[in-house]
Design an enzyme around this catalytic site. Sequence first.
Site, short mmCIF file in Angstrom:
data_model
loop_
_atom_site.label_atom_id
_atom_site.label_comp_id
_atom_site.label_asym_id
_atom_site.label_seq_id
_atom_site.Cartn_x
_atom_site.Cartn_y
_atom_site.Cartn_z
N HIS A 93 0.84 -1.20 0.00
CA HIS A 93 0.00 0.00 0.00
C HIS A 93 0.87 1.25 0.00
O HIS A 93 1.97 1.24 0.53
CB HIS A 93 -0.88 0.04 1.25
CG HIS A 93 -1.71 -1.20 1.45
ND1 HIS A 93 -2.14 -1.60 2.69
CD2 HIS A 93 -2.17 -2.11 0.58
CE1 HIS A 93 -2.86 -2.71 2.57
NE2 HIS A 93 -2.88 -3.05 1.30
N TYR A 122 -7.20 3.61 10.45
CA TYR A 122 -7.12 3.80 11.91
C TYR A 122 -8.16 4.84 12.28
O TYR A 122 -8.26 5.88 11.61
CB TYR A 122 -5.75 4.34 12.33
CG TYR A 122 -4.61 3.36 12.16
CD1 TYR A 122 -3.97 3.19 10.94
CD2 TYR A 122 -4.15 2.61 13.24
CE1 TYR A 122 -2.92 2.30 10.79
CE2 TYR A 122 -3.09 1.72 13.11
CZ TYR A 122 -2.48 1.57 11.88
OH TYR A 122 -1.44 0.69 11.74
N PRO A 173 0.51 -2.57 20.44
CA PRO A 173 0.46 -2.99 19.04
C PRO A 173 0.08 -1.90 18.04
O PRO A 173 0.17 -2.13 16.83
CB PRO A 173 -0.59 -4.11 19.04
CG PRO A 173 -1.44 -3.84 20.24
CD PRO A 173 -0.54 -3.21 21.25
N TYR A 210 6.58 4.95 10.95
CA TYR A 210 5.68 3.83 10.63
C TYR A 210 6.33 2.88 9.63
O TYR A 210 6.26 1.66 9.78
CB TYR A 210 4.36 4.40 10.08
CG TYR A 210 3.24 3.39 9.97
CD1 TYR A 210 2.24 3.34 10.95
CD2 TYR A 210 3.14 2.52 8.89
CE1 TYR A 210 1.19 2.44 10.84
CE2 TYR A 210 2.10 1.61 8.79
CZ TYR A 210 1.13 1.59 9.76
OH TYR A 210 0.09 0.69 9.66
N LYS A 223 4.81 -2.77 15.47
CA LYS A 223 6.27 -2.75 15.53
C LYS A 223 6.94 -4.00 16.11
O LYS A 223 8.15 -4.19 15.92
CB LYS A 223 6.74 -1.55 16.37
CG LYS A 223 6.48 -0.22 15.74
CD LYS A 223 7.39 -0.03 14.55
CE LYS A 223 7.07 1.20 13.75
NZ LYS A 223 7.34 1.02 12.34
P1 RFL Z 1 7.19 -14.79 19.97
O1 RFL Z 1 6.58 -14.64 18.64
O2 RFL Z 1 6.33 -14.67 21.17
O3 RFL Z 1 7.93 -16.21 19.97
C1 RFL Z 1 8.41 -16.80 21.14
C2 RFL Z 1 8.46 -18.30 20.94
O4 RFL Z 1 9.06 -18.88 22.09
C3 RFL Z 1 8.31 -20.02 22.46
N1 RFL Z 1 8.53 -20.27 23.91
C4 RFL Z 1 9.32 -21.24 24.38
N2 RFL Z 1 10.07 -22.18 23.75
C5 RFL Z 1 10.79 -23.03 24.54
N3 RFL Z 1 10.76 -23.01 25.91
C6 RFL Z 1 10.01 -22.07 26.55
N4 RFL Z 1 9.98 -22.04 27.90
C7 RFL Z 1 9.27 -21.14 25.80
N5 RFL Z 1 8.44 -20.11 26.11
C8 RFL Z 1 8.00 -19.60 24.95
C9 RFL Z 1 6.87 -19.67 22.12
O5 RFL Z 1 6.07 -20.84 21.97
C10 RFL Z 1 7.07 -18.91 20.80
O6 RFL Z 1 7.02 -19.78 19.68
O7 RFL Z 1 8.39 -13.74 20.19
P2 RFL Z 1 9.39 -13.06 19.13
O8 RFL Z 1 10.06 -14.09 18.29
O9 RFL Z 1 10.20 -12.13 19.95
O10 RFL Z 1 8.45 -12.22 18.13
C11 RFL Z 1 7.73 -11.11 18.57
C12 RFL Z 1 6.41 -10.97 17.79
O11 RFL Z 1 5.72 -12.20 17.85
C13 RFL Z 1 5.53 -9.84 18.32
O12 RFL Z 1 6.32 -8.74 18.71
C14 RFL Z 1 4.50 -9.36 17.29
O13 RFL Z 1 3.53 -10.35 17.03
C15 RFL Z 1 3.80 -8.07 17.74
N6 RFL Z 1 2.76 -7.61 16.81
C16 RFL Z 1 3.09 -6.95 15.64
N7 RFL Z 1 4.39 -6.78 15.30
C17 RFL Z 1 4.71 -6.21 14.10
O14 RFL Z 1 5.92 -6.06 13.82
N8 RFL Z 1 3.74 -5.81 13.20
C18 RFL Z 1 2.41 -5.97 13.48
O15 RFL Z 1 1.57 -5.66 12.62
C19 RFL Z 1 2.04 -6.52 14.74
N9 RFL Z 1 0.74 -6.69 15.06
C20 RFL Z 1 1.40 -7.84 17.10
C21 RFL Z 1 0.40 -7.35 16.21
C22 RFL Z 1 1.01 -8.54 18.24
C23 RFL Z 1 -0.33 -8.74 18.49
N10 RFL Z 1 -0.66 -9.50 19.64
C24 RFL Z 1 -1.40 -10.70 19.54
C25 RFL Z 1 0.05 -9.25 20.89
C26 RFL Z 1 -0.94 -7.54 16.46
C27 RFL Z 1 -1.32 -8.22 17.62
C28 RFL Z 1 -2.79 -8.39 17.86
C1 PHB Z 2 -2.74 -6.15 12.16
O1 PHB Z 2 -3.05 -6.32 10.98
O2 PHB Z 2 -2.80 -7.05 13.02
C2 PHB Z 2 -2.24 -4.81 12.60
C3 PHB Z 2 -2.08 -3.83 11.63
C4 PHB Z 2 -1.65 -2.57 12.01
C5 PHB Z 2 -1.41 -2.31 13.35
C6 PHB Z 2 -1.56 -3.29 14.31
C7 PHB Z 2 -1.99 -4.56 13.93
O3 PHB Z 2 -1.01 -1.07 13.70
#
Ligand code: RFL
Ligand code: PHB
Length: 388
Positions: free
Chosen positions: A73, A198, A286, A378, A290
């Site tokens: 986009h 947003y 979130p 962003y 990031k």
């Molecule tokens: P993760 O993805 O949590 O992975 C950690 C892994 O470790 C495992 N684990 C273990 N393994 C062995 N022994 C243990 N004791 C363990 N304990 C845990 C887990 O099972 C898992 O597989 O961490 P990592 O790799 O640091 O990655 C971080 C990202 O996952 C997180 O920051 C993002 O999802 C955040 N986030 C977003 N980030 C973006 O860059 N762009 C986005 O658009 C975005 N949107 C979001 C998001 C997070 C969201 N939620 C659900 C919090 C939207 C949402 C709704």
């Molecule tokens: C998402 O698609 O999950 C999402 C997109 C933009 C955001 C946060 C989450 O700022």
Amino acid sequence: MERTRIGIVGAGPAGLMLSHLLARAGIDSVVLERRSRDWIEARIRAGLLEHGSVDLLDRTGLGARMEKLALRHRGIEISTGGRRRHIDFMEATGGKGVTVYAQHEVVKDLVAARLEAGGDLRFEVEGVRLEGVDGPEPRLVWPGGAIACDFIAGCDGYHGVSRASIPPEALTLFHREFPYAWLGLLAEAPPFQDELVYARHEAGFALFSMRSPELTRAYVQCRADEDPDKWTAGELWDELDRRLAVQLNRGPLLLKSVTPMRAFVAEPMRHGRLFLAGDSAHIVPPTGAKGMNLAFADVVALSRALVRYYREGDEAGLDAYSDTCLARVWKVQRFSMWMTRLLHRDPAHDEFERRLGAAELEYLLGSDAARRALAENYTGLPLDLTDV
Ligand code: RFL
Ligand code: PHB
């Protein structure tokens, strides 16, 4: 006892990308993951990639599916007072747009690449403990085995064991709680338009996003203790339409859940021979999309420092790791907090605060300089990939 150079706890984006970058530099690692491969490849989380993350995937041979499946986009829309206004990031940054590519697709690409290269990924390893991280030979130990390592990377997310293995007196923890959360849906419904929307609305924040040309992802601000079952699908769609000032395409819900809002930083990101990376060290709210991008920035810095150590015997990169990462983490935390406060309704705010917030958004929408600052943050602060 088994041996490896780098023991990695957690096969999320941070742990998988780290093992991929290390393997490309000829450094062996073992990744221990608590969950199954199916589970990590199906977990719905992030959706947006920064410019630097896209480059990282491309440069390290992981771009093929992304090039086919990612949605690109020019910018985003912001809805306020019943009107939607477009912010063109391409124009504001001289060519950087928005890339939608789901985290679980990135995870699938990374797992496939590691397994194809003969990488050692072990799934469903329960009860991992970290031992001896203060000494010269740290170990990962679990009921079925043990591995001696040169270094351990704690990539096991916010609830993992790695950060918890550091003595509390050796860490400083910074927290911010929010008096709200996100109620999110994932639905089998084609996105009603290309760009994300947003909303700042008197009833609270809302966001329209997507995962593919068939899947709509959307969120509304709710109470921190909201019960998602109290909302019928119809009520949730109505509330989204009202706050966003749009008419979303509707379809069957695949997921309805509450995402907590959290801001958290642990300092330093190193203890002895243990390095924390990604969500194990920091969480940003979130709103700025990031978290995964920040996890990638951490492991780019960590793999660079480890490569320098193994090639040149120089520990300077390892010693600088925490400061290098934290400089970026706090800038991204600042941006994510700013965007969160700008768009959410804080129940503790009075009319004075609300008017200030509305004025800030109007200023943003009317000022080239302010829009450029949003676009720069962003689409992603610069990420040095010269030696990747
Ligand atoms: P993760 O993805 O949590 O992975 C950690 C892994 O470790 C495992 N684990 C273990 N393994 C062995 N022994 C243990 N004791 C363990 N304990 C845990 C887990 O099972 C898992 O597989 O961490 P990592 O790799 O640091 O990655 C971080 C990202 O996952 C997180 O920051 C993002 O999802 C955040 N986030 C977003 N980030 C973006 O860059 N762009 C986005 O658009 C975005 N949107 C979001 C998001 C997070 C969201 N939620 C659900 C919090 C939207 C949402 C709704
Ligand atoms: C998402 O698609 O999950 C999402 C997109 C933009 C955001 C946060 C989450 O700022």
